[in-house]
Motif scaffolding. Structure first.
Motif, short mmCIF file in Angstrom:
data_model
loop_
_atom_site.label_atom_id
_atom_site.label_comp_id
_atom_site.label_asym_id
_atom_site.label_seq_id
_atom_site.Cartn_x
_atom_site.Cartn_y
_atom_site.Cartn_z
N UNK A 60 -5.38 13.53 6.33
CA UNK A 60 -6.26 12.59 5.63
C UNK A 60 -5.73 12.26 4.24
N UNK A 61 -5.32 13.27 3.49
CA UNK A 61 -4.80 13.03 2.13
C UNK A 61 -3.54 12.17 2.17
N UNK A 62 -2.62 12.52 3.05
CA UNK A 62 -1.38 11.75 3.16
C UNK A 62 -1.68 10.32 3.59
N UNK A 63 -2.61 10.16 4.53
CA UNK A 63 -2.97 8.83 5.02
C UNK A 63 -3.59 7.98 3.91
N UNK A 64 -4.47 8.56 3.11
CA UNK A 64 -5.12 7.78 2.05
C UNK A 64 -4.13 7.36 0.97
N UNK A 65 -3.20 8.22 0.63
CA UNK A 65 -2.17 7.84 -0.35
C UNK A 65 -1.32 6.72 0.22
N UNK A 66 -0.93 6.85 1.48
CA UNK A 66 -0.12 5.80 2.12
C UNK A 66 -0.89 4.48 2.17
N UNK A 67 -2.16 4.53 2.57
CA UNK A 67 -2.97 3.31 2.63
C UNK A 67 -3.08 2.64 1.27
N UNK A 68 -3.32 3.45 0.25
CA UNK A 68 -3.47 2.90 -1.10
C UNK A 68 -2.18 2.22 -1.55
N UNK A 69 -1.05 2.85 -1.29
CA UNK A 69 0.23 2.27 -1.69
C UNK A 69 0.55 1.01 -0.89
N UNK A 70 0.23 1.00 0.39
CA UNK A 70 0.46 -0.19 1.22
C UNK A 70 -0.43 -1.34 0.76
N UNK A 71 -1.69 -1.05 0.43
CA UNK A 71 -2.59 -2.09 -0.06
C UNK A 71 -2.07 -2.70 -1.35
N UNK A 72 -1.52 -1.86 -2.22
CA UNK A 72 -0.96 -2.37 -3.47
C UNK A 72 0.25 -3.25 -3.21
N UNK A 73 1.08 -2.85 -2.27
CA UNK A 73 2.27 -3.63 -1.93
C UNK A 73 1.85 -4.99 -1.38
N UNK A 74 0.81 -4.99 -0.56
CA UNK A 74 0.34 -6.23 0.03
C UNK A 74 -0.31 -7.17 -0.96
N UNK A 75 -0.83 -6.63 -2.07
CA UNK A 75 -1.50 -7.46 -3.06
C UNK A 75 -0.56 -7.99 -4.13
N UNK A 76 0.71 -7.53 -4.13
CA UNK A 76 1.62 -8.02 -5.17
C UNK A 76 2.39 -9.22 -4.72
#
Length: 76
Positions: A60-76
């Motif tokens: 869960x922790x690894x998944x949430x960090x990955x999701x957060x980073x992917x969301x940031x990449x998608x918003x830039x």
């Protein structure tokens, strides 16, 4: 989940995203469907090279960090 290279890949990703540990913790709350995210302390354990560093984390922790980073990449 086990971290690779003493946490270097996640440190690189955090740096590339221009985030601090505090800001990444906030972003994990946004990425968490339950809205909890993970703590600054947990992220600190993921990236630390010192005695507080941990080698394994919940999926869960690894998944949430990955999701957060992917969301940031998608918003830039």
């Amino acid at each position: 989940m086990h971290r690779l290279d003493n946490g270097q890949p996640i440190r690189d990703a955090i740096h590339a995203a221009g985030l601090s540990i505090e800001r990444l913790a906030e972003k994990t709350k946004e990425a968490d469907p339950a809205g909890y995210g993970i703590s600054q302390s947990a992220i600190g354990h993921m990236v630390s090279t010192g005695p507080s560093g941990r080698d394994s984390f919940t999926t869960r922790s690894a998944d949430l960090v990955a999701r957060a980073l992917v969301q940031l990449r998608g918003s830039s």
